[in-house]
Design an enzyme around this catalytic site. Structure first.
Site, short mmCIF file in Angstrom:
data_model
loop_
_atom_site.label_atom_id
_atom_site.label_comp_id
_atom_site.label_asym_id
_atom_site.label_seq_id
_atom_site.Cartn_x
_atom_site.Cartn_y
_atom_site.Cartn_z
N LYS A 1 -0.24 4.55 4.75
CA LYS A 1 -1.06 3.54 5.44
C LYS A 1 -0.30 3.04 6.66
O LYS A 1 0.84 2.59 6.57
CB LYS A 1 -1.40 2.38 4.50
CG LYS A 1 -2.38 1.38 5.12
CD LYS A 1 -2.85 0.37 4.09
CE LYS A 1 -3.81 -0.64 4.70
NZ LYS A 1 -5.04 0.00 5.22
N HIS B 1 0.84 -1.19 0.00
CA HIS B 1 0.00 0.00 0.00
C HIS B 1 0.88 1.25 0.00
O HIS B 1 2.10 1.16 0.12
CB HIS B 1 -0.93 0.02 1.23
CG HIS B 1 -2.07 -0.94 1.14
ND1 HIS B 1 -1.95 -2.27 1.51
CD2 HIS B 1 -3.35 -0.79 0.72
CE1 HIS B 1 -3.11 -2.88 1.34
NE2 HIS B 1 -3.97 -2.00 0.85
#
Length: 244
Positions: A159, A155
């Site tokens: 994140k 990600h």
């Protein structure tokens, strides 16, 4: 629940809870393109600057009990606002599609209790592709006892949680099939989301991979669920239960 009808069939009346957030805005934009759904209320935590935007009435969370009739609420808010929308759906006999994360044990218990009265779907990921991937992972784990199972997710750099909620959900599917998954996480650039599941034995391996390149897929998946969930009997559903 009674919905209005058009020449194309039933039009599902939707309340969007968390309308000022990124997902809420995507839901409003994409719902306007559909002829099987109509947003009848948008609810935000703060007092709205305008009462009606593009034909959609806006309400503050504290005014939520004054919203018009709806068939299903789509909730992408914060855990602090979850109790209110769950209670309203139970009170109105309306379905709930929720992508709100970070719920407490007490909130999850309340969700399960509400599911005895209304249809409920709670998921960390509303990608239809991930819903299919979860079923493939469970089937592969059940068919390949003793194989190694590894889940790698990637990600964007902002994140915080690792492994991702989706990776853990895929791992739960693998465990249900009998595997013992291991996890690895990458945080780089602006990656929307990638999930790679590998089953390995001596001399062979199976790779299952999903890549998200646009965040609209999550809003589309939530709208897909919202147009189908109101017709279901009370219960706790997964996104994969609503694919057909």
């Amino acid at each position: 629940m009674t919905s209005s009808t058009t020449k194309t069939g039933t039009t599902i009346r939707i309340l969007i809870h968390g309308a000022s957030g990124r997902m809420g805005q995507a839901l409003l934009r994409l719902a306007a393109e559909r002829d099987d759904a109509k947003v009848v209320a948008a609810v935000s935590r703060a007092q709205p600057a305008q009462r009606v935007v593009d034909g959609v009435p806006y309400f503050a969370a504290k005014e939520m009990h004054g919203v018009p009739a709806f068939d299903v609420a789509i909730d992408f808010s914060l855990a602090g606002g979850f109790d209110g929308i769950l209670g309203l759906c139970a009170e109105r006999d309306a379905a709930l599609v929720s992508g709100t994360t970070g719920l407490s044990d007490a909130q999850r218990a309340a969700l399960e209790s509400a599911a005895t009265r209304i249809p409920v779907l709670s998921s960390a990921n509303f990608s239809l592709g991930v819903a299919v991937l979860s079923e493939l992972v469970e089937r592969a784990a059940a068919a390949l006892p003793g194989w190694d199972c590894d889940i790698v997710e990637a990600h964007h750099v902002h994140k915080k949680d690792a492994p991702s909620g989706t990776a853990l959900a895929l791992g739960a599917c693998a465990e249900h099939g009998g595997a013992s998954p291991r996890y690895a996480s990458l945080r780089a650039g602006d990656i929307v989301g990638e999930h790679f599941v590998q089953f390995t034995a001596a001399g062979e391996r199976i790779e299952l991979n999903h890549r998200a390149t646009n965040r609209d897929i999550f809003a589309r998946g939530a709208l897909h669920a919202a147009t189908r969930l109101p017709a279901r009997v009370p219960g706790l559903y997964r996104l994969r239960d609503l694919l057909a």
